[in-house]
Design a protein around this motif. Sequence first.
Motif, PDB file in Angstrom:
ATOM      1  N   GLU A  68       8.479   3.469  -2.138  1.00 57.03           N
ATOM      2  CA  GLU A  68       7.213   3.644  -2.860  1.00 57.03           C
ATOM      3  C   GLU A  68       6.328   2.403  -2.675  1.00 57.03           C
ATOM      4  O   GLU A  68       5.109   2.520  -2.546  1.00 57.03           O
ATOM      5  CB  GLU A  68       7.470   3.869  -4.354  1.00 57.03           C
ATOM      6  CG  GLU A  68       8.008   5.249  -4.709  1.00 57.03           C
ATOM      7  CD  GLU A  68       6.942   6.348  -4.693  1.00 57.03           C
ATOM      8  OE1 GLU A  68       5.835   6.105  -4.189  1.00 57.03           O
ATOM      9  OE2 GLU A  68       7.243   7.452  -5.179  1.00 57.03           O
ATOM     10  N   ASN A  76       2.675   2.140  -0.877  1.00 53.40           N
ATOM     11  CA  ASN A  76       1.510   1.591  -1.567  1.00 53.40           C
ATOM     12  C   ASN A  76       0.776   0.558  -0.714  1.00 53.40           C
ATOM     13  O   ASN A  76      -0.454   0.537  -0.686  1.00 53.40           O
ATOM     14  CB  ASN A  76       1.923   0.970  -2.909  1.00 53.40           C
ATOM     15  CG  ASN A  76       1.999   2.005  -4.009  1.00 53.40           C
ATOM     16  OD1 ASN A  76       1.643   3.170  -3.815  1.00 53.40           O
ATOM     17  ND2 ASN A  76       2.475   1.598  -5.171  1.00 53.40           N
ATOM     18  N   HIS A 123      -2.870   1.552   0.136  1.00 51.59           N
ATOM     19  CA  HIS A 123      -3.891   0.957  -0.739  1.00 51.59           C
ATOM     20  C   HIS A 123      -4.293  -0.469  -0.379  1.00 51.59           C
ATOM     21  O   HIS A 123      -5.172  -1.022  -1.031  1.00 51.59           O
ATOM     22  CB  HIS A 123      -3.389   0.938  -2.197  1.00 51.59           C
ATOM     23  CG  HIS A 123      -2.919   2.255  -2.713  1.00 51.59           C
ATOM     24  ND1 HIS A 123      -3.739   3.360  -2.774  1.00 51.59           N
ATOM     25  CD2 HIS A 123      -1.712   2.655  -3.196  1.00 51.59           C
ATOM     26  CE1 HIS A 123      -3.046   4.389  -3.284  1.00 51.59           C
ATOM     27  NE2 HIS A 123      -1.818   3.985  -3.530  1.00 51.59           N
ATOM     28  N   GLY A 139       3.985   6.589  -8.227  1.00 49.32           N
ATOM     29  CA  GLY A 139       4.772   5.591  -7.521  1.00 49.32           C
ATOM     30  C   GLY A 139       5.135   4.376  -8.363  1.00 49.32           C
ATOM     31  O   GLY A 139       6.320   4.045  -8.519  1.00 49.32           O
TER      32      GLY A 139
HETATM   33 MG   LIG Z   1       2.101   4.939  -4.681  1.00 49.97          MG
END
Ligand SMILES: [Mg+2]
Lengths: 114, 139
Positions: free
Chosen positions: B46, B50, B54, B108
Amino acid sequence: MKISEIAKLIDGEIKSGFDNLDHKFEFAFASDLMSDVLTVKQSNVLLITGLANIQAIRTAEMSDIHCIIVVRNKELNEEMIELAEECDITLIKCKYSMFKTVGILYDTVLKPLY
Amino acid sequence: MMEFNFKIESGDFTNAGSISSSVKRALKQLNVDGSVIKRTVVALYESEVNVVAHSHGGEVVVNIFDDCIKINITDSGPGIPDIEKAMTQGFSTASPEVREMGFGAGMGLPNIKNNTDDFDLKSEMGVGTVLKFVNYFKA
Ligand SMILES: [Mg+2]
Ligand SMILES: Nc1ncnc2c1ncn2[C@@H]1O[C@H](COP(=O)(O)OP(=O)(O)OP(=O)(O)O)[C@@H](O)[C@H]1O
């Protein structure tokens, strides 16, 4: 329920993990959201998904899920098949919709998670 | 003690998970309990996603000790403006591309917390985000 029986019921095409066709599953979970799958704590779960990409295989790898049914006749590429093979995951390609696949399997001994 | 270092490229969904996969192999070889391995690699996976989804990219440092595994995930921004909000189940700023990959449910970070014994998330806007977590091998 054995993978071979599951594949037969949904008229699925097995793409990897041919050594595990006698492996028995007790639970099934259907989702297209990988973070949802990653919350599953139960073992001996098979995944039914509409997501046909490498992340679906990675998600199964991390979740100790050893069978993935990909619905809607999505193309499963070489990379996915290779990774599935490496991770000891049986990949099944299924022509049916998510609704139909889940409907058929719900009528078997496979149990839902929640 | 063993230390491993890895890089993560922004947007590189093809390789997201390869670090978790290596760590899974290492922990298996060390005969770590299966449920601890699963919790650890789920949290790490996770975290990898990310950073890919992101951030501008980052790195992962994994330290395996006799009794625990410590993982630090550092990225080079843009940072998380409101950590509390980001930790809320269902909150997500994921792009349509990320959603198409099967992510962006806003599950997440809460799941990383659930799967780790010690969890520490800090972020500075314009600098980056640092996530540190520890899992102990003995239940
Ligand atoms: Mg996530
Ligand atoms: N490394 C990061 N850098 C910048 N923002 C981040 C980072 N990690 C998380 N975030 C922010 O926190 C939000 C919540 O993250 P979280 O992992 O819980 O959900 P998600 O990634 O959006 O979806 P999911 O993890 O369910 O696929 C993200 O949508 C994003 O806005």
